[in-house]
Design a protein around this motif. Sequence first.
Motif, PDB file in Angstrom:
ATOM      1  N   GLN A 114       0.839  -1.187   0.000  1.00 14.38           N
ATOM      2  CA  GLN A 114       0.000   0.000   0.000  1.00 14.38           C
ATOM      3  C   GLN A 114       0.877   1.241   0.000  1.00 14.38           C
ATOM      4  O   GLN A 114       1.927   1.290   0.642  1.00 14.38           O
ATOM      5  N   ASP A 115       0.443   2.258  -0.702  1.00  8.39           N
ATOM      6  CA  ASP A 115       1.249   3.463  -0.839  1.00  8.39           C
ATOM      7  C   ASP A 115       1.229   4.312   0.426  1.00  8.39           C
ATOM      8  O   ASP A 115       0.255   4.306   1.188  1.00  8.39           O
ATOM      9  N   ALA A 116       2.291   5.082   0.614  1.00  9.87           N
ATOM     10  CA  ALA A 116       2.310   6.118   1.637  1.00  9.87           C
ATOM     11  C   ALA A 116       1.548   7.327   1.108  1.00  9.87           C
ATOM     12  O   ALA A 116       1.183   7.392  -0.068  1.00  9.87           O
ATOM     13  N   ALA A 117       1.292   8.278   1.965  1.00  5.64           N
ATOM     14  CA  ALA A 117       0.622   9.504   1.528  1.00  5.64           C
ATOM     15  C   ALA A 117       1.539  10.277   0.594  1.00  5.64           C
ATOM     16  O   ALA A 117       2.727  10.468   0.870  1.00  5.64           O
ATOM     17  N   SER A 118       0.999  10.723  -0.501  1.00 10.64           N
ATOM     18  CA  SER A 118       1.774  11.492  -1.475  1.00 10.64           C
ATOM     19  C   SER A 118       1.904  12.942  -1.029  1.00 10.64           C
ATOM     20  O   SER A 118       1.248  13.391  -0.080  1.00 10.64           O
ATOM     21  N   GLU A 119       2.716  13.664  -1.744  1.00  8.21           N
ATOM     22  CA  GLU A 119       2.869  15.090  -1.439  1.00  8.21           C
ATOM     23  C   GLU A 119       1.542  15.824  -1.630  1.00  8.21           C
ATOM     24  O   GLU A 119       1.175  16.690  -0.826  1.00  8.21           O
ATOM     25  N   ALA A 120       0.782  15.454  -2.675  1.00  2.53           N
ATOM     26  CA  ALA A 120      -0.510  16.098  -2.915  1.00  2.53           C
ATOM     27  C   ALA A 120      -1.486  15.779  -1.779  1.00  2.53           C
ATOM     28  O   ALA A 120      -2.259  16.646  -1.351  1.00  2.53           O
ATOM     29  N   THR A 121      -1.451  14.551  -1.285  1.00  2.55           N
ATOM     30  CA  THR A 121      -2.324  14.181  -0.172  1.00  2.55           C
ATOM     31  C   THR A 121      -1.928  14.918   1.095  1.00  2.55           C
ATOM     32  O   THR A 121      -2.788  15.416   1.837  1.00  2.55           O
ATOM     33  N   SER A 125      -3.193   2.555  -6.369  1.00  2.00           N
ATOM     34  CA  SER A 125      -2.462   3.712  -5.845  1.00  2.00           C
ATOM     35  C   SER A 125      -3.317   4.974  -5.885  1.00  2.00           C
ATOM     36  O   SER A 125      -3.293   5.783  -4.950  1.00  2.00           O
ATOM     37  N   ALA A 126      -4.074   5.136  -6.966  1.00  2.15           N
ATOM     38  CA  ALA A 126      -4.972   6.294  -7.050  1.00  2.15           C
ATOM     39  C   ALA A 126      -6.047   6.201  -5.973  1.00  2.15           C
ATOM     40  O   ALA A 126      -6.364   7.193  -5.299  1.00  2.15           O
ATOM     41  N   TYR A 127      -6.612   5.011  -5.795  1.00  2.00           N
ATOM     42  CA  TYR A 127      -7.629   4.830  -4.762  1.00  2.00           C
ATOM     43  C   TYR A 127      -7.062   5.071  -3.363  1.00  2.00           C
ATOM     44  O   TYR A 127      -7.757   5.610  -2.487  1.00  2.00           O
ATOM     45  N   ASP A 128      -5.822   4.669  -3.125  1.00  2.00           N
ATOM     46  CA  ASP A 128      -5.188   4.934  -1.829  1.00  2.00           C
ATOM     47  C   ASP A 128      -5.269   6.412  -1.482  1.00  2.00           C
ATOM     48  O   ASP A 128      -5.712   6.797  -0.394  1.00  2.00           O
ATOM     49  N   GLN A 129      -4.821   7.234  -2.398  1.00  2.00           N
ATOM     50  CA  GLN A 129      -4.720   8.666  -2.108  1.00  2.00           C
ATOM     51  C   GLN A 129      -6.098   9.316  -1.964  1.00  2.00           C
ATOM     52  O   GLN A 129      -6.307  10.164  -1.096  1.00  2.00           O
ATOM     53  N   ILE A 130      -7.051   8.900  -2.788  1.00  2.00           N
ATOM     54  CA  ILE A 130      -8.410   9.431  -2.650  1.00  2.00           C
ATOM     55  C   ILE A 130      -8.977   9.022  -1.295  1.00  2.00           C
ATOM     56  O   ILE A 130      -9.627   9.815  -0.598  1.00  2.00           O
ATOM     57  N   GLY A 131      -8.738   7.769  -0.901  1.00  2.00           N
ATOM     58  CA  GLY A 131      -9.202   7.298   0.391  1.00  2.00           C
ATOM     59  C   GLY A 131      -8.550   8.025   1.545  1.00  2.00           C
ATOM     60  O   GLY A 131      -9.224   8.401   2.520  1.00  2.00           O
ATOM     61  N   TYR A 132      -7.247   8.243   1.470  1.00  2.71           N
ATOM     62  CA  TYR A 132      -6.548   8.956   2.536  1.00  2.71           C
ATOM     63  C   TYR A 132      -7.119  10.358   2.735  1.00  2.71           C
ATOM     64  O   TYR A 132      -7.204  10.856   3.860  1.00  2.71           O
ATOM     65  N   GLN A 133      -7.478  11.003   1.624  1.00  2.00           N
ATOM     66  CA  GLN A 133      -7.946  12.383   1.699  1.00  2.00           C
ATOM     67  C   GLN A 133      -9.406  12.500   2.127  1.00  2.00           C
ATOM     68  O   GLN A 133      -9.851  13.577   2.530  1.00  2.00           O
ATOM     69  N   ALA A 134     -10.156  11.411   2.060  1.00  2.45           N
ATOM     70  CA  ALA A 134     -11.594  11.478   2.307  1.00  2.45           C
ATOM     71  C   ALA A 134     -11.901  11.840   3.759  1.00  2.45           C
ATOM     72  O   ALA A 134     -11.352  11.255   4.695  1.00  2.45           O
ATOM     73  N   GLU A 135     -12.808  12.783   3.941  1.00  2.00           N
ATOM     74  CA  GLU A 135     -13.283  13.136   5.277  1.00  2.00           C
ATOM     75  C   GLU A 135     -14.368  12.171   5.740  1.00  2.00           C
ATOM     76  O   GLU A 135     -14.560  11.973   6.934  1.00  2.00           O
ATOM     77  N   SER A 136     -15.057  11.569   4.803  1.00  2.00           N
ATOM     78  CA  SER A 136     -16.095  10.592   5.114  1.00  2.00           C
ATOM     79  C   SER A 136     -15.463   9.242   5.399  1.00  2.00           C
ATOM     80  O   SER A 136     -14.681   8.717   4.589  1.00  2.00           O
TER      81      SER A 136
END
Length: 653
Positions: A20-27, A493-504
């Motif tokens: 699983q990816d770590a949080a990206s700079e954008a995240t 990887s794309a889903y990881d970052q979207i999930g990390y950023q989600a407030e829900s």
Amino acid sequence: MHRLTALLLAASIASTAAAQDAASEATRAAQADIAARLALDDPRDMANATRGKIAEIADGVIVARDGRVIWDRRPYAFLNSATAPDTVNPSLWRQARLNAVHGLFEVVPGHIWQLRGYDLSVMTVIRGRSGWIIVDPLLSEEAAAASWKLFSDTVEVKDGKRPIKAILFSHSHSDHFGGVGGIVTPEQVAREKIRIIAPHGFSEEATSENILAGNAMSRRALYMFGSILPPGPQGQVDTGLGPRLSAGTIGYMEPTETVPATDATLSIDGLAFEFLDAGGTEAPSEFVFYVPAFKALHTTEVVTRNLHNVLTLRGAQVRDALRWSKVIDAALLKWGGKAEVALASHHWPTWGADEVSELLANQRDAYRYVHDRALFHANRGATLHEIAEATAEAPVQSRDFSTRGYYGTLNHDLKAVYQRYFGWWDGNPATFNPIPPEKSAPKYVALAGGADKLLAAGRAAIAAGDYRWAAELLGKLVFAEPDNTAARDALASAYDQIGYQAESGAWRNYYLAAAATLRGNAVAAGTDNGRSRSFVRAIPTEVFFDALATRFDAEKGAALTGTFQFILPDSKEAVAVVVGGGVEFPRFGVTDAAPTATVTIDRATLDDIMLGAAQFPALMQAGKIRIDGDRMAFLTWFALHPTADPAFNIVVP
């Protein structure tokens, strides 16, 4: 690719799945942005969430009699840190830490208590004149029993043993009644004349909501609640509405009385309860109530400490945001300024008359904003996706954490309002009859110049922090080439970052569960709920046969005609199933004059079949099923009802 092949593929790549990816700079930048916008260090919610705590279940562990772990908060020790990791939205982290507070809490000293943190929902105990009144006994019998034991061992040891006089089911969702069997037995209810009080329409809604579409709802719920994710900063942290679902047995008991749709006041064990009908808001059958003696307002699931779902991700009928806002306003007009504490079926209470009124007003405004902004834009030609993209947060959401999208979201709720009024179609003929994804995906890959170019474009979007676009591109490639592990890993990887950023919490869980599925490292479902015999027995026979009709294989059975008469001696019911033209139509309460075949079977035997405790052929051999007439026609018809796949694919074809 066929689903079975895809499942085998997923199993084969599990051992070599990408990490699983770590949080990206954008995240990390997105997390910092929301942390800067919100007063995350406001201590008032934590003060309320911990107020009145008097006991807890050690380590938050609940074990069933057979040794199964029903509830375990130990893996969530990572939430002890006040600082959110980069892989969790800091606002969701705050909510998760609040939901993680577990124990027995005294809400109104000597009169009202809550058991919180031992299921998705909350159980409330009210002291009546001579005994206890219980509100919403959780989802599972084991969680309810452990919670009740904590209450008895703490309060009754000090104040003396008292009988249970009444149980209130606030609404028709199973996390508010399924645990009743862990507190009382049907025999006890009858013997001690315990009142079980529910809103009108409860029985039908509680036992049928998930039956017709239950297989698909259950599958999607695994993603929504994060049941196939391990707990952790890169996994399941919370649902927003509560920690997670308990993993015990879901039961049912029939109400002894219901509250009518008109405003009503009932005397329950010497206390006046003022009810307000809330059916058609968060649930089809629901009420809120006020106890004047304690100036306590129970807002059920109509007002909780988050923006709720107008359309839940697991699937359900779209709820009415307009009625939702009006019911809250009715409660505000009726009890605002009087109520000194508001408590609900989830989350923690709010104390103070002014604070309660503010909570109601803000929640009302949030749902009204969702409804009116959706129609404002729709009536100017915007489509559901355009509405969600164009609508900024409601002003109230920046100042009141209780209105933030920890469970439902502004984005999804706006789309739900559009769907309620206009349906799924946006009015553009280009989207009226689109090619299904499995057929269109190869065309997109070819248009992009091949899989390598589309993969490169997806990776470039990820590198640029454009994760939604990356997901759209890579989703096409995965549907065109499900065995392309590089595409699966990139999409994950794309889903990881979207999930990390989600407030829900629900959004986070869904994205991260999808990523785990793509990598082949999803864990076994974290919930093992099973419907008890009491629940299955309560399902109306009519609903059972309607659900059976949804399993009829119309393609294979297009030429079959006939009427199959079912006689259920123990329940004194009859159902005539008319088959023809690829349609199966059950007529409940009808006895056909000349059926093709007559099947005599007890309703209790049907329950065994639904529970998986018995198989039809074995029951026939045992003489528990009698077939008169054209036996072969009946068996041919019966064979045309294949069982639905409980593990059907969602993120791959």
